[in-house]
Scaffold this active site. Structure first.
Site, PDB file in Angstrom:
ATOM      1  CE1 TYR A 137     -86.540  10.052 -14.280  1.00 42.39           C
ATOM      2  CE2 TYR A 137     -85.365   9.923 -12.188  1.00 42.39           C
ATOM      3  CZ  TYR A 137     -86.545   9.859 -12.912  1.00 42.39           C
ATOM      4  OH  TYR A 137     -87.734   9.627 -12.250  1.00 42.39           O
TER       5      TYR A 137
HETATM    6  N1  LIG Z   1     -91.709   4.823 -10.796  1.00 42.93           N
HETATM    7  C1  LIG Z   1     -90.958   5.441  -9.922  1.00 42.93           C
HETATM    8  O1  LIG Z   1     -90.407   4.823  -9.007  1.00 42.93           O
HETATM    9  C2  LIG Z   1     -90.728   6.920 -10.018  1.00 42.93           C
HETATM   10  C3  LIG Z   1     -90.010   7.521  -8.987  1.00 42.93           C
HETATM   11  C4  LIG Z   1     -89.792   8.891  -9.024  1.00 42.93           C
HETATM   12  C5  LIG Z   1     -90.302   9.640 -10.056  1.00 42.93           C
HETATM   13  N2  LIG Z   1     -90.990   9.037 -11.057  1.00 42.93           N
HETATM   14  C6  LIG Z   1     -91.516   9.909 -12.104  1.00 42.93           C
HETATM   15  O2  LIG Z   1     -92.918   9.726 -12.196  1.00 42.93           O
HETATM   16  C7  LIG Z   1     -93.353  10.119 -13.493  1.00 42.93           C
HETATM   17  C8  LIG Z   1     -94.210   9.018 -14.067  1.00 42.93           C
HETATM   18  O3  LIG Z   1     -93.409   7.862 -14.182  1.00 42.93           O
HETATM   19  P1  LIG Z   1     -93.986   6.372 -14.080  1.00 42.93           P
HETATM   20  O4  LIG Z   1     -93.183   5.678 -13.078  1.00 42.93           O
HETATM   21  O5  LIG Z   1     -95.456   6.398 -13.968  1.00 42.93           O
HETATM   22  O6  LIG Z   1     -93.499   5.844 -15.501  1.00 42.93           O
HETATM   23  P2  LIG Z   1     -94.253   5.155 -16.715  1.00 42.93           P
HETATM   24  O7  LIG Z   1     -95.198   4.110 -16.227  1.00 42.93           O
HETATM   25  O8  LIG Z   1     -93.130   4.793 -17.629  1.00 42.93           O
HETATM   26  O9  LIG Z   1     -95.131   6.338 -17.365  1.00 42.93           O
HETATM   27  C9  LIG Z   1     -94.516   7.417 -18.013  1.00 42.93           C
HETATM   28  C10 LIG Z   1     -95.588   8.334 -18.581  1.00 42.93           C
HETATM   29  O10 LIG Z   1     -94.914   9.450 -19.194  1.00 42.93           O
HETATM   30  C11 LIG Z   1     -95.303   9.526 -20.545  1.00 42.93           C
HETATM   31  N3  LIG Z   1     -94.155   9.894 -21.398  1.00 42.93           N
HETATM   32  C12 LIG Z   1     -92.914   9.348 -21.425  1.00 42.93           C
HETATM   33  N4  LIG Z   1     -92.169   9.913 -22.403  1.00 42.93           N
HETATM   34  C13 LIG Z   1     -92.979  10.839 -23.009  1.00 42.93           C
HETATM   35  C14 LIG Z   1     -92.812  11.734 -24.093  1.00 42.93           C
HETATM   36  N5  LIG Z   1     -91.663  11.813 -24.800  1.00 42.93           N
HETATM   37  N6  LIG Z   1     -93.869  12.514 -24.449  1.00 42.93           N
HETATM   38  C15 LIG Z   1     -95.031  12.438 -23.793  1.00 42.93           C
HETATM   39  N7  LIG Z   1     -95.261  11.602 -22.765  1.00 42.93           N
HETATM   40  C16 LIG Z   1     -94.235  10.802 -22.383  1.00 42.93           C
HETATM   41  C17 LIG Z   1     -95.799   8.158 -20.952  1.00 42.93           C
HETATM   42  O11 LIG Z   1     -96.716   8.328 -22.004  1.00 42.93           O
HETATM   43  P3  LIG Z   1     -97.406   7.101 -22.836  1.00 42.93           P
HETATM   44  O12 LIG Z   1     -98.161   6.291 -21.827  1.00 42.93           O
HETATM   45  O13 LIG Z   1     -98.291   7.802 -23.806  1.00 42.93           O
HETATM   46  O14 LIG Z   1     -96.278   6.345 -23.452  1.00 42.93           O
HETATM   47  C18 LIG Z   1     -96.405   7.647 -19.650  1.00 42.93           C
HETATM   48  O15 LIG Z   1     -97.758   8.012 -19.551  1.00 42.93           O
HETATM   49  C19 LIG Z   1     -92.094  10.421 -14.288  1.00 42.93           C
HETATM   50  O16 LIG Z   1     -91.847  11.813 -14.301  1.00 42.93           O
HETATM   51  C20 LIG Z   1     -91.018   9.694 -13.498  1.00 42.93           C
HETATM   52  O17 LIG Z   1     -89.752  10.259 -13.704  1.00 42.93           O
HETATM   53  C21 LIG Z   1     -91.217   7.703 -11.062  1.00 42.93           C
END
Ligand SMILES: NC(=O)c1ccc[n+]([C@@H]2O[C@H](COP(=O)([O-])OP(=O)(O)OC[C@H]3O[C@@H](n4cnc5c(N)ncnc54)[C@H](OP(=O)(O)O)[C@@H]3O)[C@@H](O)[C@H]2O)c1
Length: 251
Positions: A156
């Protein structure tokens, strides 16, 4: 010259808009006037909750189920939307936690494919249309681990650090042609992605103690920066990874 954050009449492609941060980003862009095309692994064609919210805001919604582990599927999706995308938000992402010494290579490959390699595949396809038209706004979701090392998430961290470099590389090539390229680095945001961290009481408290704003972030905290970077008025902001982190990186 006037100041405009109005996205009326534009179309935004948002990946991972089904839940979490991407949901809020798509919602914010729709609030500012953009129509939304969304893609993620299990995105419903009618859009499910995000589709309903976007239509409620008076904008159109189109949903595509695309697995970002599958390069051909990502390329086909990019080709299908390249003529309509004014804005591209590369947000879909996954995380695998396991100590580096025993980190399975399959997890490394999966995280690098979804979070870096196939984001480049989609961006290449969509940017081709933007460059022809001479206008585009590309925003990646980076991470604090674009700057820091993290713990037990080597793939990651490598992928998100790669995104920070890719933003600069693409910006250098495309900014003179009307296409800006930036990233938002969210701090610790309460979504499914951080459920394991929040379930660990000690870890959760240690993180909270280090956040100057004194709270975990919400997905809605990302909306303002997303609309700003996607707007006409951000024309001279490019090549930047912007932390939206309650002050974490300043500490
Ligand atoms: N939460 C945090 O603190 C945080 C911090 C820094 C960065 N981020 C980044 O923010 C972004 C969104 O994360 P989140 O926190 O909102 O996480 P999340 O709630 O787990 O959502 C992840 C999203 O990515 C999609 N996804 C995951 N694997 C996939 C795949 N193989 N193919 C297509 N779509 C896929 C999921 O699709 P489905 O809904 O269809 O399953 C979901 O819509 C990510 O890039 C993550 O690394 C998050």
């Amino acid at each position: 010259m006037s100041v405009s954050f109005d996205l009326t009449g534009t179309t935004a492609v948002v990946t991972g808009a089904r839940r979490g941060i991407g949901f809020a980003m798509a919602e914010g862009l729709a609030m500012a006037g953009a129509d939304i095309i969304a893609a993620s692994a299990s995105q419903e064609a009618d859009g499910g909750a995000i589709g309903a919210r976007v239509r409620e805001l008076g904008r159109t919604f189109e949903g595509h189920a695309v697995d970002f582990r599958d390069r051909d599927a990502v390329a086909a999706f990019g080709a299908a939307v390249r003529d309509r995308a004014d804005i591209l938000v590369n947000n879909a992402g996954t995380i695998r936690r396991s100590p580096a010494a025993e980190h399975p290579l399959e997890w490394w490959d999966e995280v690098l494919d979804v979070n870096l390699r196939n984001q480049f595949v989609l961006t290449q396809a969509v940017a081709a249309g933007m460059l022809e038209r001479g206008y585009g706004r590309i925003v990646f979701t980076a991470s604090l681990l674009s700057f820091q090392g993290g713990i037990t998430v080597p793939g990651y961290t490598a992928a998100k650090s790669g995104i920070a470099g890719l933003v600069k590389a693409l910006s250098n090539e495309w900014s003179a042609r009307g296409v800006t390229v930036n990233a938002i680095a969210p701090g610790y945001i309460a979504t499914d992605n951080t459920a394991a961290l929040r379930a660990d009481e000690d870890r959760s408290q240690a993180i909270l103690d280090r956040i100057p704003a004194g709270r975990w972030g919400s997905a809605e905290d990302l909306q303002g920066a997303t609309v700003f970077l996607a707007s006409p008025s951000a024309a001279y902001v490019t090549g930047v990874t912007l932390p939206v982190d309650g002050g974490w990186m300043a500490r």
